[in-house]
Design an enzyme around this catalytic site. Sequence first.
Site, mmCIF file in Angstrom:
data_model
loop_
_atom_site.group_PDB
_atom_site.id
_atom_site.type_symbol
_atom_site.label_atom_id
_atom_site.label_comp_id
_atom_site.label_asym_id
_atom_site.label_seq_id
_atom_site.Cartn_x
_atom_site.Cartn_y
_atom_site.Cartn_z
ATOM 1 N N CYS A 2 0.809 -1.208 0.000
ATOM 2 C CA CYS A 2 0.000 0.000 0.000
ATOM 3 C C CYS A 2 0.848 1.266 0.000
ATOM 4 C CB CYS A 2 -0.860 0.028 1.246
ATOM 5 S SG CYS A 2 -1.760 -1.476 1.512
ATOM 6 N N ARG A 27 5.651 -0.286 -6.070
ATOM 7 C CA ARG A 27 5.540 -1.135 -4.880
ATOM 8 C C ARG A 27 4.512 -2.243 -5.051
ATOM 9 N NH1 ARG A 27 7.381 1.900 -0.222
ATOM 10 N NH2 ARG A 27 6.003 0.728 1.102
ATOM 11 N N TRP A 75 -3.065 -2.727 -1.514
ATOM 12 C CA TRP A 75 -2.705 -4.100 -1.842
ATOM 13 C C TRP A 75 -3.476 -4.961 -0.844
ATOM 14 C CZ3 TRP A 75 0.093 -8.193 0.434
ATOM 15 C CH2 TRP A 75 0.469 -9.188 -0.475
ATOM 16 N N ASN A 100 -2.044 2.072 5.845
ATOM 17 C CA ASN A 100 -1.137 0.974 5.470
ATOM 18 C C ASN A 100 -0.927 0.125 6.708
ATOM 19 O OD1 ASN A 100 -0.822 2.184 3.048
ATOM 20 N ND2 ASN A 100 1.298 2.804 3.338
ATOM 21 N N GLY A 101 -0.878 -1.181 6.560
ATOM 22 C CA GLY A 101 -0.646 -2.055 7.710
ATOM 23 C C GLY A 101 -1.861 -2.926 7.970
ATOM 24 N N GLU A 484 26.202 -19.085 -1.099
ATOM 25 C CA GLU A 484 26.007 -17.698 -1.516
ATOM 26 C C GLU A 484 27.326 -16.929 -1.438
ATOM 27 O OE1 GLU A 484 23.995 -16.092 -3.113
ATOM 28 O OE2 GLU A 484 24.326 -14.002 -2.594
ATOM 29 N N LYS A 488 29.128 -15.157 -4.661
ATOM 30 C CA LYS A 488 29.525 -13.732 -4.686
ATOM 31 C C LYS A 488 30.983 -13.603 -5.078
ATOM 32 C CE LYS A 488 26.500 -12.223 -4.736
ATOM 33 N NZ LYS A 488 25.125 -12.518 -4.569
ATOM 34 N N GLU A 491 31.563 -14.454 -8.811
ATOM 35 C CA GLU A 491 30.937 -13.477 -9.709
ATOM 36 C C GLU A 491 31.766 -12.208 -9.872
ATOM 37 O OE1 GLU A 491 26.258 -12.852 -9.593
ATOM 38 O OE2 GLU A 491 27.112 -13.041 -7.596
ATOM 39 N N HIS A 507 35.024 -36.499 1.978
ATOM 40 C CA HIS A 507 34.540 -37.363 0.893
ATOM 41 C C HIS A 507 35.073 -36.908 -0.456
ATOM 42 C CE1 HIS A 507 31.989 -39.506 3.666
ATOM 43 N NE2 HIS A 507 31.602 -38.335 4.147
ATOM 44 N N LYS A 606 21.955 -8.073 -15.017
ATOM 45 C CA LYS A 606 21.187 -7.958 -13.766
ATOM 46 C C LYS A 606 19.894 -8.761 -13.829
ATOM 47 C CE LYS A 606 20.303 -6.606 -9.669
ATOM 48 N NZ LYS A 606 21.013 -7.362 -8.634
HETATM 49 C C1 F6R Z 1 23.798 -13.350 -8.111
HETATM 50 C C2 F6R Z 1 22.642 -12.932 -8.861
HETATM 51 C C3 F6R Z 1 21.918 -13.934 -9.674
HETATM 52 C C4 F6R Z 1 20.413 -13.787 -9.465
HETATM 53 C C5 F6R Z 1 19.640 -14.716 -10.421
HETATM 54 C C6 F6R Z 1 18.157 -14.665 -10.180
HETATM 55 O O1 F6R Z 1 24.406 -12.308 -7.429
HETATM 56 O O2 F6R Z 1 22.270 -11.787 -8.823
HETATM 57 O O3 F6R Z 1 22.335 -15.217 -9.365
HETATM 58 O O4 F6R Z 1 20.117 -14.089 -8.140
HETATM 59 O O5 F6R Z 1 19.905 -14.357 -11.740
HETATM 60 O O6 F6R Z 1 17.650 -13.380 -10.358
HETATM 61 P P1 F6R Z 1 16.246 -12.964 -9.768
HETATM 62 O O7 F6R Z 1 16.353 -13.015 -8.280
HETATM 63 O O8 F6R Z 1 16.006 -11.570 -10.287
HETATM 64 O O9 F6R Z 1 15.243 -13.944 -10.283
#
Ligand code: F6R
Length: 611
Positions: A2, A27, A75, A100-101, A484, A488, A491, A507, A606
């Site tokens: 909202c 949002r 929403w 909102n809430g 993760e 990172k 990447e 193993h 991205k």
């Molecule tokens: C890693 C990264 C990617 C996304 C993946 C999914 O840093 O950004 O591995 O996590 O491409 O993207 P979404 O979350 O937008 O579906």
Amino acid sequence: MCGIVGAVAERNITAILLEGLKRLEYRGYDSAGVALFNNAGVLERRRRVGKVNELERALAGEPVTGRLGIAHTRWATHGAPLERNAHPHFSNEQLAVVHNGIIENHEPLRERLKGLGYVFTSDTDTEVIVHLLHHKLQDTPDLAAALKATVKELHGAYGLAVISAHQPDRLIAARSGSPLVVGLGLGENFLASDQLALRQVTDRFMYLEEGDIAEIRRDSVQIWDASGLHVEREIVQYHEGAEAADKGEYRHFMLKEIHEQPKVVQRTLEGRLGQQQVLVQAFGPQAAELFAKVRNVQIVACGTSYHAGMVARYWLEGLAGIPCQVEVASEFRYRKVVVQPDTLFVSISQSGETADTLAALRNAKELGFLASLAICNVGISSLVRESDLTLLTQAGPEIGVASTKAFTTQLVALMLLTLSLGQVKGTLGAGVEAELVEELRRLPTRLGEALAMDTTVEKIAELFAEKNHTLFLGRGAQFPVAMEGALKLKEISYIHAEAYPAGELKHGPLALVDSDMPVVTVAPNNELLEKLKSNLQEVRARGGELIVFADEQAGLVNGEGTHVVSMPHILDALTPILYTIPLQLLSYYVAVLKGTDVDQPRNLAKSVTVE
Ligand code: F6R
């Protein structure tokens, strides 16, 4: 989620309210409405299901002009997305409210108000606020004072704004669990749930704090805190680009986004926590009924979002006793899947446009899942539009290609899901939910403490500058955290990194360990700590250098070839969120040392909208 916009001015404010709503569209919402006192002093309202454009069309057909008004994008939580449930809600054509809430005690209040003769025209929890306020005004004619008395009876979360025929020169606002900001103009003032909505009219803002009540007039703003004391709130000047599209004081977007995590985690929690419980309605009006039927959960996502799903499996099974499967979307979509009865399909995505995740959702619809839930950061994305239920993370725009704040807010959303399912099904252990709700409230502070280790981690990063391979180890819910961390690092620094459950070391991967292979691990103080310590001995015995992020009470200390960074203590279930922070910082500083393009690493995009 909202959105609220309000204005009190000398000029007609209809266009300002509409523009404000448009700026909040990202949002996510399902209906919109506006109420103004027209030039004859009559309260008028337009509401529409669908986009703000629909509302705009309605206003073009039947214009309303006025100098005091409130507007809202809704929403749905209580009551379906219908026009009569859209805000603003009225009482006796004299008072209007936007909210909102979620008001947890709306049912007893509704019964009481009906007994007093109030007629309800919506299914919302919000409508009790406006009738209760109307009732209070009979004894307390001042609007701000009557609202103070009203909110004392509300349990739950709210950010709300009211206008009244009794004092049609002011806008009154109250905040508890849902953000509100006052925008200061020249001879006019504004209110919104996000300052983004008001940048068209001002660059000076006052952020309301928890428990604040504000009386906003054309030429003055008065604020009272939770104890009723008159207070001043700091005026903050906004500089163009200070937010999303600007790195501000930071060298890279990624570092900025890492440091935003306390704030965005806080935002993701806002309006979703009751006193001792998660507010299940945050998942939508039909959530409680649907969740009661859920017997299994299937999570599907890609990359970092997939790692969030893997953490959630430990939570759903460990805390809520609900069987859970997690799979990468690109596999799930092409596999013949056997669906257990009453399985909730959960997709997780920052962008909501990832091709594989979307395709998996579309397949899932054919496969007989109970319902689909999207955990997503973009309210207007395809994933949200095509899912039955949504929980939006409030990470804000994530510019760095390597996902950081999206991940931690996804984890917060998944913890809310775990507690909601467990709550509805009665499968949580005694006191678990209350304890976790309390710890979730403290989480932003803990994250801030972890971020304060920034320079310590920067120093540790030097150990990696000349290395080509790294191992990340974790046990239990820290295994996906290690995954993760490894993702990172590879990447953005292009160093080969692999993650293993620590128990798997002997193993196979132990064969790789020598002094050229740093081993990173996270070690909260839990029942797996002693086992992890043995795994670390195995590494040291082969000359491997250890970097350990360990709970301050874990009893791990620096030594020859062992670098221990002490972490603040936190309830075990939330450690995956906290321990992610130093791993993000580590990969960032290693990449800076290696001189790579941190925000736009080679070969990556991205939003992966193609297969
Ligand atoms: C890693 C990264 C990617 C996304 C993946 C999914 O840093 O950004 O591995 O996590 O491409 O993207 P979404 O979350 O937008 O579906």
